[in-house]
Write an enzyme that holds these catalytic residues in place. Structure first.
Site, PDB file in Angstrom:
ATOM      1  NE  ARG A 264      -4.228  -1.527   0.107  1.00  0.00           N
ATOM      2  CZ  ARG A 264      -4.413  -2.563  -0.706  1.00  0.00           C
ATOM      3  NH1 ARG A 264      -3.471  -2.871  -1.594  1.00  0.00           N
ATOM      4  NH2 ARG A 264      -5.528  -3.274  -0.652  1.00  0.00           N
ATOM      5  CD  GLU A 293      -2.624   3.598  -5.357  1.00  0.00           C
ATOM      6  OE1 GLU A 293      -3.753   3.122  -5.612  1.00  0.00           O
ATOM      7  OE2 GLU A 293      -1.665   2.903  -5.033  1.00  0.00           O
ATOM      8  CG  HIS A 311      -2.980  -0.339  -6.953  1.00  0.00           C
ATOM      9  ND1 HIS A 311      -3.417   0.323  -5.830  1.00  0.00           N
ATOM     10  CD2 HIS A 311      -2.917  -1.659  -6.602  1.00  0.00           C
ATOM     11  CE1 HIS A 311      -3.618  -0.539  -4.837  1.00  0.00           C
ATOM     12  NE2 HIS A 311      -3.310  -1.752  -5.294  1.00  0.00           N
TER      13      HIS A 311
END
Length: 345
Positions: A264, A293, A311
């Site tokens: 993460r 993000e 991602h």
């Protein structure tokens, strides 16, 4: 700053590639009613399968979420969500009859598990089915960073090969180096296994030492970074690991060190990361996740010492289908038996 990081290992055997062609509720006139917090657009057919099998309240389509929960929440016993959308305490407490939260994906840091468990609400995720693809991507990022693949591709695409003096800077050999892993859970262990195929010595950092594996353990993350040539972040997200990888860790990794993050984004202090790269105190950052993000700092997108991806750790057809199926299996199991298959404890 936490002393270490969690490594939750729950081994779930599931029929990960089952195709849900039929369902016990398909031929029933009354479908179970559920709330879906957000669109699962990253899955091949999850939205359609949910709509076919259940009476779905699509929460993201309502302009006033609170009013929608008040109007439609009574009698709802199951919620479907993902790490992108989560399920906070406000949502959980707005549903008086809630019994199960089924999440698409392995991460659950955006779900208030404590609030759910206080209410007796089960939470499920989709472990194991994405382990290999995420571990594969970690290695792709590591090799791309060490061998300057992104920079080399840009060099060729720009027509510079043969048109300018010299070529791109030399990269680093991958085989035979020292690999540090932050978080030796399912994915971390799969990454470590691949490291042995590259003749690497592997060490790891966890909240606590594991007695069931032979890899070296470092109680200090800074010490692990000092030792390692490459550091791969594979821990859980959430408040307990926010900025676990900070300036001292990054600078301990050093001017030739490479950090890879497939966990993460907030696990790494992104400001400190950019500063270390710009000062030449870190060799390369190879990242699939970011702190805010989808925003990515311009300093990273323009740096030849960074590899940046959007991602996509689990973004293969096989894995996304497996995640979808396990999420559907958890939901069906709750309605059939009152228990989900892969609970988050």
């Amino acid at each position: 700053m936490p002393a270490g990081i969690p490594s939750a290992d729950f081994k779930a055997e599931s029929s990960s590639m089952t195709v849900f062609a039929t369902h016990p509720y398909d031929n029933m006139t009354t479908k179970h009613r559920i709330i879906q917090v957000g669109s699962l657009a990253g899955s091949p057919s999850a939205n359609k399968n949910l709509a076919d099998r259940y009476d779905v309240v699509e929460l993201w389509k309502f302009p006033d979420r609170k009013a929608a929960l008040a109007e439609h929440g009574k009698g709802i016993t199951a919620v479907v969500t993902s790490a992108n959308f989560g399920a906070n305490a406000e949502l959980i407490n707005a549903l008086p009859d809630l019994k199960a939260i089924c999440s698409w994906g392995v991460g659950y840091e955006t779900i208030d598990v404590e609030a759910a468990h206080k209410r007796g609400v089960q939470v499920s995720n989709t472990p194991d089915v994405l382990t290999d693809c995420v571990a594969d991507l970690a290695w792709g990022l590591l090799i791309a960073g060490a061998r300057r693949m992104g920079q080399g591709e840009r060099f060729v695409r720009a027509g510079q090969w043969g048109q300018v003096h010299g070529s791109i800077p030399l990269g680093l050999r991958v085989s035979g180096k020292k690999l540090g892993i932050v978080g030796l859970g399912r994915i971390g262990e799969a990454i470590a296994k691949r490291g042995t195929g590259f003749d690497m010595e592997v060490r790891y950092h966890n909240r606590r030492k594991r007695d069931d594996i032979d890899y070296g353990y470092e109680a200090s993350l800074v010490d692990l970074a000092k030792w390692a040539d490459f550091l791969i972040v594979a821990t859980v997200g959430g408040p307990s690991t926010r900025h676990l990888v900070n300036q001292p860790v990054l600078e301990a990794l050093g001017p030739k060190g490479i950090i890879v993050n497939i966990a993460r984004g907030p696990v790494i202090d992104e400001t400190a990361l950019v500063a270390a790269l710009e000062a030449g105190k870190l060799g390369c950052a190879a990242l699939d996740v970011f702190e805010h993000e989808p925003k990515v700092p311009e300093a990273l997108t323009k740096s030849d010492n960074a590899v940046v991806l959007p991602h996509i750790g689990s973004a293969t057809l096989e894995t996304r289908l497996a995640m979808e199926n396990l999420m559907l299996e958890n939901l069906q199991a709750y309605f059939d038996t009152g228990r989900v298959i892969t609970p988050v404890e």
